[in-house]
Design a protein around this motif. Sequence first.
Motif, short mmCIF file in Angstrom:
data_model
loop_
_atom_site.label_atom_id
_atom_site.label_comp_id
_atom_site.label_asym_id
_atom_site.label_seq_id
_atom_site.Cartn_x
_atom_site.Cartn_y
_atom_site.Cartn_z
N ASN A 179 0.82 -1.21 0.00
CA ASN A 179 0.00 0.00 0.00
C ASN A 179 0.86 1.27 0.00
OD1 ASN A 179 0.96 0.22 2.64
ND2 ASN A 179 -0.94 -0.50 3.57
N ARG A 180 0.20 2.41 0.10
CA ARG A 180 0.90 3.70 0.04
C ARG A 180 1.89 3.85 1.19
NH1 ARG A 180 -2.05 9.53 -0.48
NH2 ARG A 180 -3.32 8.27 -1.88
N TYR A 218 -1.59 2.27 -5.03
CA TYR A 218 -1.35 3.56 -4.40
C TYR A 218 -2.64 4.21 -3.93
CZ TYR A 218 0.65 8.10 -3.42
OH TYR A 218 1.04 9.25 -2.79
#
Length: 206
Positions: free
Chosen positions: A54-55, A119
Amino acid sequence: MIYFVGPCFAGVVLQFLFYGITSSWVLVAVALIFVQMQSYAESLYMDELSGLYNRRYFNAVLAEKKIASHKSLYGIMMDVNDFKCINDNLGHSTGDKAICTLGNILIRSIPDDGMAIRYAGDEFIVLLSGVDTERVLATMEEINHNLSRFNESGIEPFHLSVSMGYTEFGTEDDAETFLMHMDEKMYEEKRKYHMRKKSAGLENKV
């Protein structure tokens, strides 16, 4: 997680042999705590829907790169073409399935040491370390190839394609400028995609 469990398990056996059951249970508890902490740390960096990083993981990688690494780092940003049409025409559950499908395709398409990241929404990033431009372009070609194979299979009611742009993480870059450069390159390709659809009279088709 095996790195934590192995030594702790060996410790349990030794404690049991020399000190008895009480001390061994203490080490069992410690081992379980380590496993739980490791699992929690991993979950912080994973996107539940796509199964990709993930981000938060993206930001952690760039922070480490800025401090320690001297290897090249390239980023490929991609956006799913016509994703809104999939959601609007086929429903959000099918949209979720499209995200999962793309996640699986990215995992199969990138090198073993590459990192695939969801993202935000339908935007994805692939990070490639220690490579050159030729390897980046080959990875993008492999992604498109596997997307084409998926579309030809007809196993889902949707087709998938992405607009991609790439850039290298510069010595003076931070996460924000790196993202900005990737985003600019990606949207150049996105504009070309929409122009091709318009010229072919396919503006409202997925």
